[in-house]
Design an enzyme around this catalytic site. Structure first.
Site, PDB file in Angstrom:
ATOM      1  N   PHE A  18      28.966  47.470  54.722  1.00  6.33           N
ATOM      2  CA  PHE A  18      30.094  47.171  53.854  1.00  6.33           C
ATOM      3  C   PHE A  18      29.875  47.629  52.574  1.00  6.33           C
ATOM      4  O   PHE A  18      28.945  48.006  52.240  1.00  6.33           O
ATOM      5  CB  PHE A  18      30.655  45.670  54.059  1.00  6.33           C
ATOM      6  CG  PHE A  18      29.791  44.690  53.494  1.00  6.33           C
ATOM      7  CD1 PHE A  18      28.689  44.969  52.706  1.00  6.33           C
ATOM      8  CD2 PHE A  18      30.255  43.408  53.751  1.00  6.33           C
ATOM      9  CE1 PHE A  18      28.115  44.070  52.512  1.00  6.33           C
ATOM     10  CE2 PHE A  18      29.553  42.470  53.598  1.00  6.33           C
ATOM     11  CZ  PHE A  18      28.154  42.537  52.684  1.00  6.33           C
ATOM     12  N   GLU A  19      30.992  47.533  51.750  1.00  3.43           N
ATOM     13  CA  GLU A  19      31.025  48.101  50.231  1.00  3.43           C
ATOM     14  C   GLU A  19      30.828  49.792  50.416  1.00  3.43           C
ATOM     15  O   GLU A  19      30.243  49.893  49.370  1.00  3.43           O
ATOM     16  CB  GLU A  19      30.316  47.209  49.445  1.00  3.43           C
ATOM     17  CG  GLU A  19      30.861  45.858  49.273  1.00  3.43           C
ATOM     18  CD  GLU A  19      30.321  45.001  48.134  1.00  3.43           C
ATOM     19  OE1 GLU A  19      29.942  45.747  47.217  1.00  3.43           O
ATOM     20  OE2 GLU A  19      30.172  43.953  47.986  1.00  3.43           O
ATOM     21  N   GLY A  20      31.309  50.310  51.224  1.00  5.63           N
ATOM     22  CA  GLY A  20      30.927  51.821  51.491  1.00  5.63           C
ATOM     23  C   GLY A  20      29.800  51.786  52.497  1.00  5.63           C
ATOM     24  O   GLY A  20      28.523  51.429  52.036  1.00  5.63           O
ATOM     25  N   LYS A  67      22.814  51.062  45.461  1.00  7.85           N
ATOM     26  CA  LYS A  67      23.400  50.179  46.883  1.00  7.85           C
ATOM     27  C   LYS A  67      22.571  51.044  48.122  1.00  7.85           C
ATOM     28  O   LYS A  67      22.209  50.107  48.753  1.00  7.85           O
ATOM     29  CB  LYS A  67      24.966  50.500  47.031  1.00  7.85           C
ATOM     30  CG  LYS A  67      25.538  49.699  47.921  1.00  7.85           C
ATOM     31  CD  LYS A  67      25.478  50.165  49.404  1.00  7.85           C
ATOM     32  CE  LYS A  67      26.384  49.354  50.631  1.00  7.85           C
ATOM     33  NZ  LYS A  67      26.460  49.657  51.778  1.00  7.85           N
ATOM     34  N   ARG A 112      28.513  46.672  42.527  1.00  9.64           N
ATOM     35  CA  ARG A 112      27.416  47.080  43.383  1.00  9.64           C
ATOM     36  C   ARG A 112      26.226  46.267  43.033  1.00  9.64           C
ATOM     37  O   ARG A 112      25.118  46.230  43.731  1.00  9.64           O
ATOM     38  CB  ARG A 112      27.250  48.268  43.293  1.00  9.64           C
ATOM     39  CG  ARG A 112      28.407  49.269  43.937  1.00  9.64           C
ATOM     40  CD  ARG A 112      27.860  50.615  44.843  1.00  9.64           C
ATOM     41  NE  ARG A 112      29.007  51.638  45.037  1.00  9.64           N
ATOM     42  CZ  ARG A 112      29.676  51.336  46.048  1.00  9.64           C
ATOM     43  NH1 ARG A 112      29.698  50.232  46.731  1.00  9.64           N
ATOM     44  NH2 ARG A 112      30.865  52.355  46.198  1.00  9.64           N
TER      45      ARG A 112
END
Ligand SMILES: Cc1cc2nc3c(=O)[nH]c(=O)nc-3n(C[C@H](O)[C@H](O)[C@H](O)COP(=O)(O)OP(=O)(O)OC[C@H]3O[C@@H](n4cnc5c(N)ncnc54)[C@H](O)[C@@H]3O)c2cc1C
Length: 579
Positions: A392-394, A350, A272
């Protein structure tokens, strides 16, 4: 003494504790690493500087040329986080994040290409790979001979990652891999894939568990689809990746069989700070562009930079950029110092960073007015490029739920203890009082600090803060106390149904995001006066948001809003036309 295995600043906040030692002093990079980083920054600027026209063209075309990817390789940009013994630069999290920041100042697609390789594509190999696997692949990953991609998402499985349908079935000395992955960054040219598959033979509670595998492009049965035509980061490669009866050797299992879900989450957490660094780079670029644009543009006989509403936007961009850089740097520092439980803090960085960048892109475009809307100028591209970060990435929704639920976990555990202790108290009040847990006493102390505060109060005050931040510190302490009450109250009210109370969870997550960001100062004790001003502005705004969120935990329109949504879902339309 802080236990780096279990300490989490944010989880402690929900318990009404300020674990100052975790965040202060603000982490510093080692001198040797700083020097290498400076060289990398210089070479990034040498490679990417003056290429704005290329980036615009590649965005329009939806692809970056293969020759440019070769240039990225020759500048060593695929080896940033790979240990020196395997041919990389061995950057820790902070230096890596700073390098990505520099790349992102030039172009989002380039930053994503490098970031997907290092942050997630081969991060699993770094974290969980065996020595033999590392020896075999890392040197080629460092030079870029192999570019890496992370393959989790599928057509039917996005946020619900555990629901993937790709399977790997053990057959003798290999696994037979079948399935389709969707929207894989670097898919077009990656040679090294970290792939997550269900392993039906490995079951827990009647459910097949996931396992991670290293899959290389040369294995028969691996194929990729065409480039996706995207809204932003258009020059980066996004494709489907297909596995048809791919025989993956047993030695390519990454980490433990059956532990793939945890592996995927650990990779995403560890990566992250790369995305965070990218957000900071994007914001710094926008501030440079927007201030220049506003000074040059004249309306009503003046430069528009003289108008209050333009200044307000720029001022907010500065505060957001500072807060993001501080929070990303802190999380990177936690990783580099060996803290292991930083998942909530990383998720906060994030969510905060991606939303700050999105807001800054929108405001910079607004400052540029009609020019901002034209493709000739960079603003609309930065806006398009930055939009993906919240997905993205959660997704930021999933991460907010994760932040609140994980941060309150210790409270939930303590509540169970308290209930047991209370039963003991009621059964035998005199003996029972002795077993009333520390948590119950602490909650009582938070509620009535004059009576009981001495014993627990020391955990609720900052001790190392700059005197100029005294008032800010007091507000922080007050908000932490209230957060602890609210966490306790919300968990008692909803019990295990808390998981479905998303409105409440979002509020708690937002309070935590504001508190964690507000706890930071970048440069140690001796703050420049301007930096103190930035901190004060952030803290005042955060306080307003925190108070609003605290109030709305008990008094809100949640049920009304849900009913309106249900009504719209039923109609699948707006139902209140005036005429
Ligand atoms: C350009 C691009 C590059 C990508 N690169 C990669 C990659 O390299 N590797 C990879 O594996 N994946 C990649 N992805 C996939 C990405 O990670 C997913 O898009 C993301 O995880 C979200 O999944 P989804 O799109 O299926 O959305 P969904 O999961 O269908 O979610 C849709 C919406 O519903 C919300 N939602 C879902 N569940 C809940 C819930 N329980 N509570 C509240 N709200 C909820 C979400 O927040 C979102 O707003 C990429 C995607 C894109 C667009």
């Amino acid at each position: 003494m802080i236990d780096k295995k279990t300490a989490s600043f944010v989880q402690a906040l929900c318990m009404g504790q300020i674990e100052e030692e975790v965040v202060l002093p603000y982490p510093e990079m080692k001198q040797a690493e700083k020097e290498t980083l400076e060289q990398v920054i210089a070479s990034v600027n040498q490679l990417l500087g003056g290429r704005a026209k290329d980036f615009r063209e590649w965005d329009a075309r939806g692809e970056m040329p293969a020759a440019f990817i070769e240039e990225l390789k020759s500048f060593g940009l695929f080896g940033l986080v790979i240990p020196e013994e395997h041919g990389g630069l061995g950057f820790g999290s902070a230096a890596y994040s700073r390098a990505l920041q520099e790349i992102a100042k030039h172009d989002g697609s380039v930053a994503l290409t490098v970031g997907a390789h290092s942050s997630i594509g081969m991060r699993g190999l770094l974290l969980f790979g065996s020595d033999a696997q590392k020896k075999r692949y890392l040197p080629r990953l460092a030079t870029g001979e192999l570019i890496a991609a992370f393959c989790l998402t599928e057509p039917g499985s996005g946020s619900d990652a555990a629901s993937i349908r790709t399977t790997a079935v053990k057959q003798g000395d290999h696994w037979l891999l079948n399935g389709d992955k969707l929207w894989i960054t670097n898919g077009g040219f990656a040679e090294f894939f970290t792939v997550f598959a269900k392993t039906p033979d490995i079951q827990k509670n009647g459910k097949a568990q996931l396992t991670a595998f290293i899959v290389t492009r040369d294995l028969p049965g691996v194929s990729v689809g065409p480039h996706e035509d995207k809204m932003g980061i258009r020059a980066s490669s996004t494709t489907t990746v297909h596995f048809e009866d791919v025989k993956v050797p047993d030695e390519n299992v990454l980490g433990e069989v059956g532990m793939g879900f945890k592996t995927a989450m650990r990779i995403l957490n560890a990566g992250r700070t790369g995305l965070g660094g990218g957000c900071v780079g994007g914001m710094k670029r926008l501030i440079a562009l927007a201030t220049k644009q506003a000074k040059e543009r004249k309306q009503f006989g003046k430069s528009i930079s003289e108008f209050g509403l333009v200044k307000q936007k720029i001022g907010e961009m500065v505060v957001d950029c500072y807060a993001t850089e501080a929070v990303v740097g802190l999380v990177a520092g936690l990783v580099d110092q060996g803290y292991q439980d930083y998942a909530v803090e990383a998720a906060i960085s994030k969510v905060f960073g991606t939303e700050a960048l999105w807001h800054s892109s929108d405001e910079a475009l607004q400052i540029a007015g009609g020019n901002g809307y034209m493709r000739e100028f960079p603003y609309e591209r930065v806006l398009r490029d930055s939009r993906i970060n919240r997905i993205f990435e959660g997704t930021n929704e999933i991460l907010r739920l994760f932040i609140a639920l994980t941060a309150m976990n210790d409270v939930a555990v303590q509540l169970k203890d308290v209930q047991q202790s209370l039963r003991a108290v009621l059964a035998d009040p005199i003996k029972g009082f002795g077993v009333l847990s520390d948590y119950a006493l602490r909650v009582a102390a938070i509620r009535a600090p004059q009576q009981l505060g001495e014993r627990f109060g020391e955990k609720l005050t900052w001790k190392q803060l700059h005197p100029a931040l005294q008032q800010t510190a007091e507000h922080f302490e007050e908000a932490t106390r209230e957060l602890a009450w609210v966490s306790d109250r919300v968990l008692r009210r909803h019990g295990r149904h808390i998981i479905d109370k998303q409105f409440a969870l979002k509020r708690i997550a937002d309070i935590l995001i504001d508190l964690f960001d507000g706890s930071l100062k970048k440069k140690g004790e001796e703050q420049a006066a301007r930096e103190l001003e930035i901190l004060r502005v952030f803290a005042r705004r955060a306080r307003g948001r925190i108070r609003g969120n605290l109030r709305r935990v008990d008094v809100n329109d949640d049920e009304l809003v849900k009913r309106l949504a249900d009504d719209a879902f039923e109609r699948e339309a707006y139902g209140w036309d005036l005429i």
